[in-house]
Design a protein around this motif. Sequence first.
Motif, short mmCIF file in Angstrom:
data_model
loop_
_atom_site.label_atom_id
_atom_site.label_comp_id
_atom_site.label_asym_id
_atom_site.label_seq_id
_atom_site.Cartn_x
_atom_site.Cartn_y
_atom_site.Cartn_z
N THR A 108 15.98 56.23 48.41
CA THR A 108 16.12 56.00 49.85
C THR A 108 17.28 55.05 50.19
O THR A 108 17.67 54.98 51.35
CB THR A 108 14.81 55.51 50.49
OG1 THR A 108 14.29 54.40 49.77
CG2 THR A 108 13.78 56.64 50.51
N ASN A 109 17.88 54.39 49.21
CA ASN A 109 19.08 53.60 49.47
C ASN A 109 20.28 54.50 49.78
O ASN A 109 21.30 54.04 50.30
CB ASN A 109 19.41 52.69 48.29
CG ASN A 109 18.40 51.58 48.14
OD1 ASN A 109 17.42 51.74 47.44
ND2 ASN A 109 18.63 50.48 48.82
N THR A 110 20.14 55.79 49.50
CA THR A 110 21.19 56.76 49.81
C THR A 110 21.43 56.86 51.31
O THR A 110 22.56 57.03 51.76
CB THR A 110 20.79 58.15 49.25
OG1 THR A 110 20.72 58.03 47.83
CG2 THR A 110 21.78 59.23 49.63
N PHE A 111 20.36 56.77 52.10
CA PHE A 111 20.47 57.01 53.54
C PHE A 111 21.44 56.06 54.24
O PHE A 111 22.38 56.51 54.90
CB PHE A 111 19.09 56.99 54.21
CG PHE A 111 18.12 57.98 53.61
CD1 PHE A 111 18.54 59.19 53.08
CD2 PHE A 111 16.78 57.69 53.57
CE1 PHE A 111 17.64 60.10 52.53
CE2 PHE A 111 15.87 58.58 53.03
CZ PHE A 111 16.29 59.79 52.50
N PRO A 112 21.26 54.73 54.14
CA PRO A 112 22.20 53.85 54.85
C PRO A 112 23.62 53.91 54.31
O PRO A 112 24.58 53.78 55.07
CB PRO A 112 21.59 52.46 54.71
CG PRO A 112 20.65 52.55 53.56
CD PRO A 112 20.18 53.97 53.50
N VAL A 113 23.76 54.13 53.00
CA VAL A 113 25.11 54.21 52.42
C VAL A 113 25.87 55.39 53.02
O VAL A 113 27.02 55.26 53.42
CB VAL A 113 25.02 54.29 50.87
CG1 VAL A 113 26.34 54.68 50.26
CG2 VAL A 113 24.55 52.95 50.31
N HIS A 114 25.21 56.54 53.11
CA HIS A 114 25.86 57.70 53.73
C HIS A 114 26.05 57.49 55.23
O HIS A 114 27.12 57.78 55.78
CB HIS A 114 25.01 58.96 53.51
CG HIS A 114 25.28 59.62 52.21
ND1 HIS A 114 26.11 60.71 52.09
CD2 HIS A 114 24.82 59.36 50.95
CE1 HIS A 114 26.16 61.10 50.84
NE2 HIS A 114 25.38 60.30 50.12
N ARG A 115 25.01 57.01 55.90
CA ARG A 115 25.06 56.89 57.35
C ARG A 115 26.12 55.89 57.81
O ARG A 115 26.85 56.13 58.77
CB ARG A 115 23.67 56.47 57.88
CG ARG A 115 23.56 56.44 59.38
CD ARG A 115 22.17 56.05 59.82
NE ARG A 115 21.68 54.82 59.24
CZ ARG A 115 22.11 53.60 59.56
NH1 ARG A 115 23.05 53.44 60.46
NH2 ARG A 115 21.60 52.53 58.96
N LEU A 116 26.23 54.76 57.11
CA LEU A 116 27.17 53.72 57.52
C LEU A 116 28.62 54.05 57.17
O LEU A 116 29.53 53.67 57.91
CB LEU A 116 26.78 52.38 56.89
CG LEU A 116 25.46 51.78 57.37
CD1 LEU A 116 25.06 50.61 56.47
CD2 LEU A 116 25.54 51.36 58.82
#
Length: 189
Positions: A108-116
């Motif tokens: 789930t750390n993938t989400f903010p890395v991609h989003r930001l």
Amino acid sequence: MTFAPLPETAAWRHLDARTGFEVVRFQGRRIEGCTTAVEDGLAWIVDYVIDVDATWATRRARITGRTASGTRRTLVEADGAGRWRVDGAPAPHLDGCLDIDLESSAMTNTFPVHRLGLAEGAGSAAPAAFVRALDLGIERLDQHYARVPDEGGRRCYDYAAPVFGVTCRLVFDASGLVLDYPGLAVRER
């Protein structure tokens, strides 16, 4: 910033804090996963199906947790603009969060890395709807990501979650999947 395409599957081995494994299958904007562990003498299983939108904001998560005390299920839905519902009820304590973060998951750390999409030297707050592994309780998790220079072709971020006293460097692959989360998980595949 662009990322390479996600693989069909990925897997992580839990470290230090718990013993176990997480396996994930990526299907476009749908992520299906299962994580199992023994932590503090308690065994648990968390299955999840998470849908994200084109910006990588979480839109829906169906989560099932199993322990010796039984099975729990929860449905978490977001409007993509920072408003959430948990099992159909408004969850104003999560207002402003755009990501879901499962205690049981390194993925789930993938989400903010991609989003930001942070450029090197940039940082941002990334509050998340944090789901506990044992009881599926959901709380707000204030966290921060700061992009630092790559190391050996791998993308690196300094990560902080003050409520847990966590500060560490997270290392990601070209697809934006965490390779090394110190003390929590390491990518196996």
